[in-house]
Design a protein around this motif. Structure first.
Motif, PDB file in Angstrom:
ATOM      1  N   ARG A  34       0.813  -1.224   0.000  1.00  0.00           N
ATOM      2  CA  ARG A  34       0.000   0.000   0.000  1.00  0.00           C
ATOM      3  C   ARG A  34       0.847   1.276   0.000  1.00  0.00           C
ATOM      4  NH1 ARG A  34      -4.942  -1.485   4.251  1.00  0.00           N
ATOM      5  NH2 ARG A  34      -5.676  -3.331   3.117  1.00  0.00           N
ATOM      6  N   SER A  35       2.089   1.156  -0.416  1.00  0.00           N
ATOM      7  CA  SER A  35       2.950   2.336  -0.517  1.00  0.00           C
ATOM      8  C   SER A  35       2.907   2.862  -1.943  1.00  0.00           C
ATOM      9  CB  SER A  35       4.397   1.971  -0.143  1.00  0.00           C
ATOM     10  OG  SER A  35       5.255   3.046  -0.398  1.00  0.00           O
ATOM     11  N   THR A  36       2.622   4.142  -2.097  1.00  0.00           N
ATOM     12  CA  THR A  36       2.524   4.739  -3.430  1.00  0.00           C
ATOM     13  C   THR A  36       3.884   4.797  -4.114  1.00  0.00           C
ATOM     14  OG1 THR A  36       0.674   6.113  -2.680  1.00  0.00           O
ATOM     15  CG2 THR A  36       1.761   6.762  -4.729  1.00  0.00           C
ATOM     16  N   LEU A  37       4.909   5.201  -3.382  1.00  0.00           N
ATOM     17  CA  LEU A  37       6.236   5.347  -3.970  1.00  0.00           C
ATOM     18  C   LEU A  37       7.038   4.050  -3.951  1.00  0.00           C
ATOM     19  CD1 LEU A  37       7.191   8.841  -2.533  1.00  0.00           C
ATOM     20  CD2 LEU A  37       6.336   8.286  -4.808  1.00  0.00           C
ATOM     21  N   GLY A  38       6.612   3.091  -3.127  1.00  0.00           N
ATOM     22  CA  GLY A  38       7.253   1.782  -3.113  1.00  0.00           C
ATOM     23  C   GLY A  38       8.737   1.837  -2.821  1.00  0.00           C
ATOM     24  N   ILE A  39       9.496   1.161  -3.661  1.00  0.00           N
ATOM     25  CA  ILE A  39      10.928   1.008  -3.427  1.00  0.00           C
ATOM     26  C   ILE A  39      11.692   2.321  -3.596  1.00  0.00           C
ATOM     27  CG2 ILE A  39      11.761   0.475  -5.761  1.00  0.00           C
ATOM     28  CD1 ILE A  39      13.170  -1.978  -4.424  1.00  0.00           C
ATOM     29  N   ALA A  40      11.027   3.339  -4.130  1.00  0.00           N
ATOM     30  CA  ALA A  40      11.671   4.653  -4.273  1.00  0.00           C
ATOM     31  C   ALA A  40      12.082   5.219  -2.918  1.00  0.00           C
ATOM     32  CB  ALA A  40      10.734   5.627  -4.985  1.00  0.00           C
ATOM     33  N   TRP A  41      11.418   4.766  -1.844  1.00  0.00           N
ATOM     34  CA  TRP A  41      11.788   5.236  -0.503  1.00  0.00           C
ATOM     35  C   TRP A  41      13.228   4.872  -0.155  1.00  0.00           C
ATOM     36  CZ3 TRP A  41       9.377   8.898   1.827  1.00  0.00           C
ATOM     37  CH2 TRP A  41       8.001   9.068   1.648  1.00  0.00           C
ATOM     38  N   THR A  42      13.764   3.847  -0.826  1.00  0.00           N
ATOM     39  CA  THR A  42      15.155   3.464  -0.608  1.00  0.00           C
ATOM     40  C   THR A  42      16.100   4.622  -0.920  1.00  0.00           C
ATOM     41  OG1 THR A  42      14.596   1.207  -1.279  1.00  0.00           O
ATOM     42  CG2 THR A  42      16.918   1.775  -1.237  1.00  0.00           C
ATOM     43  N   LEU A  43      15.721   5.439  -1.906  1.00  0.00           N
ATOM     44  CA  LEU A  43      16.551   6.564  -2.309  1.00  0.00           C
ATOM     45  C   LEU A  43      16.117   7.882  -1.683  1.00  0.00           C
ATOM     46  CD1 LEU A  43      16.994   5.766  -6.095  1.00  0.00           C
ATOM     47  CD2 LEU A  43      18.775   5.741  -4.350  1.00  0.00           C
ATOM     48  N   ILE A  44      14.819   8.023  -1.414  1.00  0.00           N
ATOM     49  CA  ILE A  44      14.299   9.291  -0.910  1.00  0.00           C
ATOM     50  C   ILE A  44      14.964   9.678   0.408  1.00  0.00           C
ATOM     51  CG2 ILE A  44      12.252  10.452   0.013  1.00  0.00           C
ATOM     52  CD1 ILE A  44      10.601   8.894  -2.039  1.00  0.00           C
ATOM     53  N   SER A  45      15.061   8.731   1.332  1.00  0.00           N
ATOM     54  CA  SER A  45      15.637   9.030   2.647  1.00  0.00           C
ATOM     55  C   SER A  45      17.089   9.497   2.558  1.00  0.00           C
ATOM     56  CB  SER A  45      15.515   7.814   3.561  1.00  0.00           C
ATOM     57  OG  SER A  45      16.119   8.055   4.815  1.00  0.00           O
ATOM     58  N   PRO A  46      18.003   8.733   1.910  1.00  0.00           N
ATOM     59  CA  PRO A  46      19.394   9.225   1.844  1.00  0.00           C
ATOM     60  C   PRO A  46      19.550  10.501   1.030  1.00  0.00           C
ATOM     61  CG  PRO A  46      19.121   7.240   0.507  1.00  0.00           C
ATOM     62  CD  PRO A  46      17.880   7.385   1.334  1.00  0.00           C
ATOM     63  N   LEU A  47      18.693  10.699   0.008  1.00  0.00           N
ATOM     64  CA  LEU A  47      18.783  11.925  -0.786  1.00  0.00           C
ATOM     65  C   LEU A  47      18.380  13.148   0.038  1.00  0.00           C
ATOM     66  CD1 LEU A  47      17.422  10.762  -4.262  1.00  0.00           C
ATOM     67  CD2 LEU A  47      19.764  11.468  -3.713  1.00  0.00           C
ATOM     68  N   LEU A  48      17.353  12.992   0.878  1.00  0.00           N
ATOM     69  CA  LEU A  48      16.955  14.100   1.753  1.00  0.00           C
ATOM     70  C   LEU A  48      18.041  14.387   2.789  1.00  0.00           C
ATOM     71  CD1 LEU A  48      13.157  13.328   2.347  1.00  0.00           C
ATOM     72  CD2 LEU A  48      14.142  15.166   0.962  1.00  0.00           C
TER      73      LEU A  48
END
Length: 262
Positions: A34-48
């Protein structure tokens, strides 16, 4: 008899591999259910995190580290892999009670399910390569040594995951305690600053942290295009080789006690 024993071992290994594949697949699906961004969260956190560190240590407190974006992003990816795996490992036994109670289920396989951390790291590597190219790093054949470092890091995290999973069976505050310890270690690991800036009298304590020689080895290959410090990696590998069977024995005993109690 010998051939029969070898056939039995092969079947057992095939069973373990299939079981591991199913558990990893289930873990990945549950993680992004039920995650909209899915595996993209793998990159979102370190990029932020990278964006924040770039602002702080370029505009507020200048550290003057060459190729700062690649320097920090590589450290974040390496650290986040181990941190996520260790944090999740504490609940591996207590959250898989029905599986552990199944006959012939090998509880020792549960910490290995943290292979998902390795998968996330591999998926993030292309983005790291882009950062390296933007920073003007010339890629060379020494990059072929990366799988070796990834194997060492994988075994290292599993080696620590075993005793942590076992400890949480009797000490349920393990996860909370570990969260505090990992937060402290994050700042005591040269992720957004260079180890060369640490005073000499404190460096000995830094190198007691197994993540330090590992991160330095990754950066030697990725950013400097040179061989890592093999002596430091050898010491780390010997320590991992000693820790892994100890942790394996602990998790087997604790799993058996856990099953008897429930």
């Amino acid at each position: 008899m010998r051939n029969a024993g070898m056939l039995l071992d092969r079947r057992k290994m095939a069973h373990w591999f299939d079981l591991l594949r199913v558990l990893v697949d289930r873990d990945m699906k549950l993680l992004y259910k039920r995650s909209t961004l899915g595996i993209a969260w793998t990159l979102i956190s370190p990029l932020l995190q990278l964006a924040v560190f770039s602002f702080l240590f370029r505009s507020v407190v200048a550290l003057n580290i060459p190729k700062f974006s690649s320097f920090v992003f590589s450290g974040l990816l390496i650290w986040n892999w181990s941190q996520t795996v260790l944090f999740k490992s504490t609940a591996l036994i207590t959250n898989h009670k029905p599986l552990i109670r199944q006959p012939n289920f090998p509880p020792a396989i549960l910490p290995v399910v943290t292979t998902t951390g390795l998968i996330h790291f591999v998926l993030a590597l292309p983005v790291l390569i882009i950062f390296l190219l933007i920073d003007g790093v010339h890629l060379n054949p020494v990059l072929l040594l990366l799988p070796l470092l990834m194997i060492i890091q994988f075994v290292l995290t599993v080696s620590f995951a075993y005793p942590l999973a076992a400890l949480n069976v009797t000490f349920r505050d393990t996860q909370h305690t570990l969260g505090v310890v990992l937060q402290m270690l994050f700042y005591l690991t040269p992720i957004f600053y260079d180890i060369s800036s640490v005073p000499e009298k404190f460096k000995i304590f830094y190198y007691l942290n197994p993540m330090v020689p590992l991160i330095e080895a990754y950066r030697a290959i990725l950013l400097k295009g040179m061989q890592p410090d093999w002596s430091a990696l050898l010491i780390l590998s010997l320590a991992v080789a000693a820790l892994l069977p100890i942790g394996l024995g602990i998790v087997r005993r604790q799993s058996a006690h856990f099953v008897e109690e429930v």
